[in-house]
Design an enzyme around this catalytic site. Structure first.
Site, PDB file in Angstrom:
ATOM      1  N   SER A 141       0.982  -1.190   0.051  1.00 34.60           N
ATOM      2  CA  SER A 141       0.036  -0.132   0.055  1.00 34.60           C
ATOM      3  C   SER A 141       0.961   1.210   0.112  1.00 34.60           C
ATOM      4  O   SER A 141       2.021   1.306   0.271  1.00 34.60           O
ATOM      5  CB  SER A 141      -1.067  -0.215   1.321  1.00 34.60           C
ATOM      6  OG  SER A 141      -1.412   1.286   1.565  1.00 34.60           O
ATOM      7  N   TYR A 154      -3.437   0.054  10.446  1.00 36.15           N
ATOM      8  CA  TYR A 154      -3.071  -0.442   9.208  1.00 36.15           C
ATOM      9  C   TYR A 154      -1.796  -0.301   8.489  1.00 36.15           C
ATOM     10  O   TYR A 154      -1.089  -0.801   7.990  1.00 36.15           O
ATOM     11  CB  TYR A 154      -4.200   0.321   8.074  1.00 36.15           C
ATOM     12  CG  TYR A 154      -4.166   0.022   6.580  1.00 36.15           C
ATOM     13  CD1 TYR A 154      -4.419  -1.270   6.213  1.00 36.15           C
ATOM     14  CD2 TYR A 154      -3.664   0.978   5.571  1.00 36.15           C
ATOM     15  CE1 TYR A 154      -4.252  -1.733   4.790  1.00 36.15           C
ATOM     16  CE2 TYR A 154      -3.534   0.425   4.268  1.00 36.15           C
ATOM     17  CZ  TYR A 154      -3.988  -0.641   3.994  1.00 36.15           C
ATOM     18  OH  TYR A 154      -3.709  -1.089   2.564  1.00 36.15           O
TER      19      TYR A 154
END
Length: 270
Positions: A141, A154
């Site tokens: 990501s 996250y």
């Protein structure tokens, strides 16, 4: 005949999202597919639709947060086809929350899926990928490179994916295995802006948005999938989308203060 014709590709998280898009893209290129997911009905539905289109595809229930199901998933591919040419570690999820309000148990839960599942699958598949001189694709990501607000555990669960992929390049590249780290921004999807309502209670409205409110255009999953195939074929080490994010990564390394300021300016106030 394409590069992927008759190659055996295993995708975790293959029942929905990017994993499903990747499955359809590889199927169109002629690959044989083994899809793993914790959603047994969903992954079989995707595999069935691919078979209807002429692809050799199976869906396998697999909880990638546990080693035994991972071992069975890898074995199912090798037993069926006698080889494994590519592993795509797509299983994962995002989160919302203030970092100080995020408990150690919540960190551990997300680490198990977003990072340790990649470790489990990679270790189980590595001997077969080495034999095939194949491809290993780890989905990270932008949050694997730089953090932003209100994403809970996250970023901490994605940063290790980048480090692990770099270590794997050092060890597996000399053995003929291509390792690709994919770092996309928010991926466009129909439920963007509604997925995190329950987690974002008490947070600014922007926290519900893709990327926690960072002002980035949603990435087309089809374009991302196309680029992943192309980067594999060219055996490139890293794919970042949007590419301009690399500038932010470099600036943040040179000056964390400047990097934090830029992220703050790029994040919606409300």
């Amino acid at each position: 005949m394409t590069y992927w014709q008759n190659k055996v590709v295993l995708i975790s998280g293959g029942s929905s999202g990017l994993g499903e898009v990747m499955a359809r893209k590889f199927a169109a290129a002629g690959a044989k597919l083994v899809l793993g997911a914790i959603d047994a009905d969903g992954v079989e539905s995707v595999a069935s639709s691919l078979r209807s289109a002429g692809c050799d595809a199976i869906g396998v229930w697999a909880d990638v947060t546990q080693q035994e199901p991972v071992d069975r998933l890898i074995a199912s591919a090798v037993e069926r086809h006698g080889r494994l040419d590519a592993l795509l570690n797509c299983a994962g999820r995002s989160a919302r929350g203030e970092v100080l309000a995020t408990t150690p148990e919540q960190f551990l839960d997300l680490l198990s899926l977003n990072f340790l599942a990649t470790v489990r699958c990679t270790r189980a598949a590595a001997p077969h990928l080495i034999q095939a001189k194949g491809h290993l694709v780890n989905i990270g990501s932008l949050a694997a490179k730089t953090a932003s607000k209100f994403l809970g555990a996250y970023p901490a669960s994605k940063f290790p994916v980048a480090a692990y992929s770099q270590q794997l390049r050092y060890e597996l590249n000399p053995q003929g295995v291509h390792v690709l780290l994919v770092c996309p921004g928010p991926i466009a999807r129909a439920d963007s802006g509604r997925r995190y309502d329950s987690q974002a209670a008490g947070l600014p409205e922007s926290a519900r948005r893709p990327g926690g409110g960072v002002k980035l255009k949603g990435i087309s999953p089809d374009k991302l999938a196309t680029n992943i195939l192309r980067y594999c074929e060219r055996r490139k080490p890293e794919l970042v989308m949007p590419a301009k994010a690399r500038i932010l990564f470099a600036l943040s390394q040179l000056s964390p203060t400047l990097g934090d300021w830029i992220i703050g300016k790029m994040t919606s106030a409300q």
